[in-house]
Design an enzyme around this catalytic site. Structure first.
Site, mmCIF file in Angstrom:
data_model
loop_
_atom_site.group_PDB
_atom_site.id
_atom_site.type_symbol
_atom_site.label_atom_id
_atom_site.label_comp_id
_atom_site.label_asym_id
_atom_site.label_seq_id
_atom_site.Cartn_x
_atom_site.Cartn_y
_atom_site.Cartn_z
ATOM 1 N N SER A 263 16.796 -4.629 7.623
ATOM 2 C CA SER A 263 18.383 -4.558 8.650
ATOM 3 C C SER A 263 18.810 -3.568 7.346
ATOM 4 O O SER A 263 19.627 -3.082 8.532
ATOM 5 C CB SER A 263 19.043 -5.918 8.388
ATOM 6 O OG SER A 263 18.896 -6.876 6.811
ATOM 7 N N GLY B 28 18.049 -9.734 5.293
ATOM 8 C CA GLY B 28 16.946 -10.307 4.654
ATOM 9 C C GLY B 28 15.995 -11.523 5.142
ATOM 10 O O GLY B 28 15.623 -12.577 4.268
ATOM 11 N N ALA B 29 15.371 -11.323 6.524
ATOM 12 C CA ALA B 29 14.480 -12.043 6.877
ATOM 13 C C ALA B 29 12.962 -10.777 6.375
ATOM 14 O O ALA B 29 12.117 -11.265 7.554
ATOM 15 C CB ALA B 29 14.139 -11.834 8.494
ATOM 16 N N ASP C 145 9.501 1.533 5.880
ATOM 17 C CA ASP C 145 10.513 1.654 6.596
ATOM 18 C C ASP C 145 11.042 2.236 7.764
ATOM 19 O O ASP C 145 11.272 2.063 9.225
ATOM 20 C CB ASP C 145 11.647 0.145 6.136
ATOM 21 C CG ASP C 145 11.396 -0.787 5.884
ATOM 22 O OD1 ASP C 145 9.770 -1.218 5.482
ATOM 23 O OD2 ASP C 145 11.504 -1.086 4.525
ATOM 24 N N GLU D 270 18.033 4.654 -0.645
ATOM 25 C CA GLU D 270 17.900 3.964 -1.082
ATOM 26 C C GLU D 270 17.573 3.292 -2.423
ATOM 27 O O GLU D 270 17.656 2.957 -3.289
ATOM 28 C CB GLU D 270 16.454 3.184 -0.299
ATOM 29 C CG GLU D 270 17.628 1.982 1.226
ATOM 30 C CD GLU D 270 17.218 0.785 1.205
ATOM 31 O OE1 GLU D 270 16.188 0.042 0.309
ATOM 32 O OE2 GLU D 270 17.556 0.058 2.056
ATOM 33 N N LEU E 296 12.862 -8.409 7.521
ATOM 34 C CA LEU E 296 12.780 -6.832 8.927
ATOM 35 C C LEU E 296 13.748 -5.197 8.773
ATOM 36 O O LEU E 296 13.463 -4.910 9.871
ATOM 37 C CB LEU E 296 13.215 -7.505 10.010
ATOM 38 C CG LEU E 296 12.449 -9.196 10.781
ATOM 39 C CD1 LEU E 296 12.942 -9.614 11.566
ATOM 40 C CD2 LEU E 296 10.840 -8.978 10.816
ATOM 41 N N THR F 115 0.580 -1.147 0.383
ATOM 42 C CA THR F 115 -0.181 0.235 0.469
ATOM 43 C C THR F 115 0.938 1.125 -0.393
ATOM 44 O O THR F 115 0.731 2.323 -0.805
ATOM 45 C CB THR F 115 -0.878 0.027 0.590
ATOM 46 O OG1 THR F 115 -0.406 -0.517 2.424
ATOM 47 C CG2 THR F 115 -1.874 -0.840 1.188
HETATM 48 P P1 ADP Z 1 16.151 -6.128 4.892
HETATM 49 O O1 ADP Z 1 16.727 -4.758 4.188
HETATM 50 O O2 ADP Z 1 14.805 -6.637 4.602
HETATM 51 O O3 ADP Z 1 17.043 -7.288 6.158
HETATM 52 P P2 ADP Z 1 17.754 -6.001 2.392
HETATM 53 O O4 ADP Z 1 18.847 -7.021 1.863
HETATM 54 O O5 ADP Z 1 17.955 -5.084 2.588
HETATM 55 O O6 ADP Z 1 17.122 -7.039 3.283
HETATM 56 O O7 ADP Z 1 19.155 -5.986 3.018
HETATM 57 C C1 ADP Z 1 20.339 -6.868 4.061
HETATM 58 C C2 ADP Z 1 21.927 -6.232 3.265
HETATM 59 O O8 ADP Z 1 22.405 -5.282 4.708
HETATM 60 C C3 ADP Z 1 22.400 -7.006 3.727
HETATM 61 O O9 ADP Z 1 23.024 -8.004 2.653
HETATM 62 C C4 ADP Z 1 23.947 -6.705 4.059
HETATM 63 O O10 ADP Z 1 24.767 -5.715 2.698
HETATM 64 C C5 ADP Z 1 23.127 -5.412 4.708
HETATM 65 N N1 ADP Z 1 23.698 -5.760 7.065
HETATM 66 C C6 ADP Z 1 22.060 -5.570 7.486
HETATM 67 N N2 ADP Z 1 23.157 -6.651 8.414
HETATM 68 C C7 ADP Z 1 24.288 -6.387 8.700
HETATM 69 C C8 ADP Z 1 25.428 -6.149 9.319
HETATM 70 N N3 ADP Z 1 25.320 -6.810 10.337
HETATM 71 N N4 ADP Z 1 26.274 -5.732 8.831
HETATM 72 C C9 ADP Z 1 26.895 -5.476 7.732
HETATM 73 N N5 ADP Z 1 25.529 -5.401 6.513
HETATM 74 C C10 ADP Z 1 24.739 -5.707 7.290
HETATM 75 MG MG MG Z 2 16.120 -3.768 3.169
#
Ligand code: ADP
Ligand code: MG
Length: 390
Positions: free
Chosen positions: A135, A130-131, A180, A168, A133, A43
């Protein structure tokens, strides 16, 4: 150890590691959480409503400004080693690996006219990668919160939301919306963030699952299907087509009562895509009203309806997500749905505490029976948004 002392110990260990790596103490440590989306999927780019919350897992960045333009970055995750860049020579495109997230933020700040000097940064995050959530936004939000304070840029939260989106979209190259980072920057303990993606209006809505005898389980299926990017792009295209044919700025402007008429104007596939967005926006508003009037124990059917809509109308679920959702429901969850962009990632299951173990066991068992990778299952609670912690 209670939560506070554990957090203090983590921060202390991070400061020690920073000193050992960079030779001096950080100027501070800033933290920003990942997020889970309770309801409101796809959405955001239709200028609609979402209801995520900031989770109790976060990225912490220890930062020390330098007097030259060198940026040195290290993460405690993996063994990627120390990365170096020049703050005076950042351009979108060539940067690879995790450093594109912090460097994208620096670049977006510069585009906005903020002068960012060099700095040393140590990242320590417990947001699973990559879950679904977010990250990546946890990193970006921790970095922008740190640099906003250290440079004295004085950015508003709205500006930080837009700048992390720009980072991003234009630097990292991911066509994401504003959900996010809004959750990560604006989250609050015990609350979900009701966000209007058209104008960034935000209301905090109480979400105290534990007080209602519930837990919110995240089931990370550990799968990411290869057609996810193409699937996302084609859903966006269908939504744009739907809005164009219906003569509205965005699908946010279509009401549930307009759907009958819309079915006569749209081809069958576009109509189903539109129907997901229109009904999902409605479910977000219903979830907000229900949470306020009755509490979390009453939103189960909305979560279920959201999943059915994503599975059947928007077609972004996958067998693993359906298995997680169906199994959780069959073993005691009061509502469950896939969460995030789809084609893999995580599902959420709102579950009475008394049934938590049963649901966990049943999902693990069902995945094993189906010959699938064992899913990761954990609880999340709504936690504070980005802040300075040391
Ligand atoms: P999401 O945001 O859903 O978790 P993304 O593919 O957008 O998935 O982001 C994941 C990427 O963020 C990873 O491939 C890595 O490059 C980076 N990342 C996330 N956490 C860490 C961390 N603790 N240390 C280094 N890189 C990280
Ligand atoms: Mg992401």
């Amino acid at each position: 150890m209670n939560t506070t002392t554990r957090a203090d110990a983590q921060t202390g260990a991070q400061a020690d590691r920073f000193k050992a790596t960079f030779g001096a103490a950080p100027h501070g440590v800033w933290a920003a959480p990942g997020r889970v989306n309770l309801i409101g999927e796809h959405t955001d780019y239709n200028e609609g409503f979402v209801l995520p919350f900031a989770i109790d897992k976060r990225a912490r960045t220890a930062v020390r400004l330098r007097s030259d333009s060198t940026i040195r970055l290290l993460s405690t995750f993996g063994d990627q080693g120390l990365a170096e860049a020049d703050a005076a020579a950042l351009t979108p495109g060539p940067v690879k690996g995790w450093v594109k997230y912090p460097l994208g933020v620096v670049w977006a700040l510069q585009q906005h006219g903020v002068e960012v000097p060099g700095f040393d940064l140590l990242l320590d995050s417990d947001v699973p990668l990559g879950a679904g959530l977010s990250s990546s936004h946890a990193i970006e939000c921790a970095v922008i919160t740190a640099l906003n304070e250290l440079t004295g840029a004085g950015l508003s939260v709205e500006e930080m939301v837009r700048l992390t989106q720009h980072a991003e979209n234009a630097f990292v190259g991911a066509p994401t919306g504003i959900m996010d980072q809004s959750a990560s920057l604006r989250g609050a303990r015990g609350h979900a963030v009701f966000l209007d993606c058209r104008d960034q209006a935000v209301e905090l809505v109480p979400f105290e699952a534990q007080e209602a005898g519930l837990v919110l389980l995240v089931i990370d299926t550990k799968v990411s299907h290869s057609h996810a990017d193409g699937g996302y792009a084609s859903r966006r295209a269908s939504c744009e087509l739907g809005a164009q044919v219906l003569g509205v700025k965005a699908l946010r402007d279509v009401a549930v009562a307009d759907l009958d008429e819309a079915s006569g104007l749209l081809d069958e596939l576009t109509f189903r895509r539109v129907r997901h967005i229109v009904t999902e926006n409605d479910r977000v508003r219903q979830a907000v009203d229900t949470l306020r009037a009755q509490g979390p124990a009453h939103i189960g059917s909305l979560l279920d309806a959201s999943h059915a809509s994503m599975r059947d109308d928007f077609e972004i679920s996958c067998p693993e997500l359906d298995l997680a959702v169906d199994t959780a429901r069959a073993h005691g969850a009061i509502g469950a749905r896939m969460t995030g962009g789809g084609f893999g990632g995580s599902a959420i299951a709102l579950t009475p505490v008394a049934q938590e173990q049963q649901v966990r066991d049943a999902v693990v068992h069902a995945f094993a029976e189906a010959g699938l990778t064992r899913p990761d299952i954990f609880t999340v609670t709504p936690a504070a948004g980005a802040e300075r912690i040391s």
